[in-house]
Every structure is written in C-alpha cells, then in structure tokens.
Design a protein around this motif. Structure first.
Motif, PDB file in Angstrom:
ATOM      1  N   ARG A   1      -1.851  -5.300 -10.248  1.00  0.00           N
ATOM      2  CA  ARG A   1      -2.996  -5.100  -9.359  1.00  0.00           C
ATOM      3  C   ARG A   1      -3.569  -6.439  -8.888  1.00  0.00           C
ATOM      4  NH1 ARG A   1      -7.311  -0.802 -11.119  1.00  0.00           N
ATOM      5  NH2 ARG A   1      -5.536   0.476 -10.558  1.00  0.00           N
ATOM      6  N   THR A   2      -3.666  -7.395  -9.797  1.00  0.00           N
ATOM      7  CA  THR A   2      -4.165  -8.719  -9.430  1.00  0.00           C
ATOM      8  C   THR A   2      -3.218  -9.407  -8.461  1.00  0.00           C
ATOM      9  OG1 THR A   2      -5.242  -8.927 -11.576  1.00  0.00           O
ATOM     10  CG2 THR A   2      -4.859 -10.962 -10.352  1.00  0.00           C
TER      11      THR A   2
ATOM     12  N   GLY B   1      -2.795  -9.768  -0.797  1.00  0.00           N
ATOM     13  CA  GLY B   1      -3.598  -9.240   0.313  1.00  0.00           C
ATOM     14  C   GLY B   1      -4.571 -10.259   0.854  1.00  0.00           C
ATOM     15  N   VAL B   2      -5.231 -10.995  -0.027  1.00  0.00           N
ATOM     16  CA  VAL B   2      -6.176 -12.024   0.410  1.00  0.00           C
ATOM     17  C   VAL B   2      -5.440 -13.127   1.169  1.00  0.00           C
ATOM     18  CG1 VAL B   2      -7.708 -13.865  -0.427  1.00  0.00           C
ATOM     19  CG2 VAL B   2      -7.899 -11.552  -1.363  1.00  0.00           C
TER      20      VAL B   2
ATOM     21  N   ILE C   1      -1.161  -8.020  -6.325  1.00  0.00           N
ATOM     22  CA  ILE C   1      -1.277  -7.373  -5.019  1.00  0.00           C
ATOM     23  C   ILE C   1      -2.561  -7.802  -4.316  1.00  0.00           C
ATOM     24  CG2 ILE C   1      -1.575  -5.138  -3.872  1.00  0.00           C
ATOM     25  CD1 ILE C   1       0.372  -3.994  -5.990  1.00  0.00           C
ATOM     26  N   ALA C   2      -3.661  -7.923  -5.077  1.00  0.00           N
ATOM     27  CA  ALA C   2      -4.926  -8.361  -4.492  1.00  0.00           C
ATOM     28  C   ALA C   2      -4.819  -9.788  -3.959  1.00  0.00           C
ATOM     29  CB  ALA C   2      -6.046  -8.259  -5.523  1.00  0.00           C
ATOM     30  N   VAL C   3      -4.186 -10.667  -4.734  1.00  0.00           N
ATOM     31  CA  VAL C   3      -4.015 -12.061  -4.284  1.00  0.00           C
ATOM     32  C   VAL C   3      -3.148 -12.109  -3.029  1.00  0.00           C
ATOM     33  CG1 VAL C   3      -2.963 -14.283  -4.904  1.00  0.00           C
ATOM     34  CG2 VAL C   3      -4.424 -13.083  -6.542  1.00  0.00           C
TER      35      VAL C   3
ATOM     36  N   THR D   1      -0.533 -11.946 -15.006  1.00  0.00           N
ATOM     37  CA  THR D   1      -1.831 -11.258 -14.974  1.00  0.00           C
ATOM     38  C   THR D   1      -1.599  -9.754 -15.024  1.00  0.00           C
ATOM     39  OG1 THR D   1      -1.864 -11.344 -12.556  1.00  0.00           O
ATOM     40  CG2 THR D   1      -2.947 -13.137 -13.710  1.00  0.00           C
ATOM     41  N   SER D   2      -1.641  -9.116 -13.883  1.00  0.00           N
ATOM     42  CA  SER D   2      -1.340  -7.687 -13.771  1.00  0.00           C
ATOM     43  C   SER D   2      -0.835  -7.430 -12.352  1.00  0.00           C
ATOM     44  CB  SER D   2      -2.585  -6.836 -14.048  1.00  0.00           C
ATOM     45  OG  SER D   2      -3.516  -6.963 -12.997  1.00  0.00           O
TER      46      SER D   2
END
Length: 119
Positions: free
Chosen positions: A84-85, A91-92, A87-89, A81-82
């Motif tokens: 940023r994605t 974090g969640v 890192i977001a996953v 993906t990327s």
C-alpha cells in the motif's frame, strides 16, 4: 476405462475496436498515455532525419530500461514497507511528474543536414 473429459469454456472479453482484453493490443502491454504522441512528434521534429532511427531505437531501449528499473524499485519499496505504501509513493510521483517537464519557449526544428552524394 479413462475418465471423461469436459470442454472448458472461457469468456472472451473484447475491448472497443476488437482488441481482446488483457492482450495489450499493439502496445505490447505497456501503457500509452495521451501525451506520448505529441511528445514523439516534438522530439522527432527536433531530430535531423538522418538520426531518426537512432533516436527511436534509443527511446525504445531507454523506456524499457526505465520501466524495468522503476518496477524493481517499487518491488523493493513494497518489500521494505508495504504494498500500500509503495502504491501511494508511486501515485504521488506520477502526480508530481508534470513538474519535471521543461518550461522553455518553443524552438524551431533542427534543419535537415544535406546528405553527401558520392559521384
């Protein structure tokens, strides 16, 4: 005639307690969260004394393996993906991790087994 050499000066950042920044201190570079000490205490209280070393060794190996596997999965997710994605996953998932903690009543520690004494 050789070229002159100039000394390179670097700044040393020091964390509170005298640990150089970036060295990871005694943790070997791994994060030591605030819940780690109570969790270790609880787990060791539930372990018979003759199994303490095995428990600590298994915990260390398992933690290192989990870090390696999850880092690889994060890298694969970032490649697919990327960053940023990924890192977001991550974090969640970190924020959702308290939901995985057991919700059981407290139990008494396991009594130590009597070690056989040979005569």
């Amino acid at each position: 005639m050789s070229a002159p050499t100039y000394p390179i000066r670097t700044a040393r950042l020091t964390l509170p307690g005298g640990t150089p920044a970036g060295s990871g201190g005694s943790s070997g570079g791994r994060s030591r969260g605030p819940a780690r000490a109570p969790l270790a205490t609880y787990r060791l209280q539930q372990t018979p004394r003759d199994r303490t070393v095995r428990t600590l060794a298994a915990w260390s190996i398992g933690s290192s393996a989990a870090i390696a596997v999850l880092s690889a999965l994060g890298g694969l997710l970032a490649a697919a993906t990327s960053p940023r994605t990924a890192i977001a996953v991550a974090g969640v998932l970190i924020l959702a991790s308290p939901l995985l903690l057991p919700r059981r009543p407290a139990v008494d520690p396991v009594p130590d087994r009597e070690l056989a004494v040979s005569s």
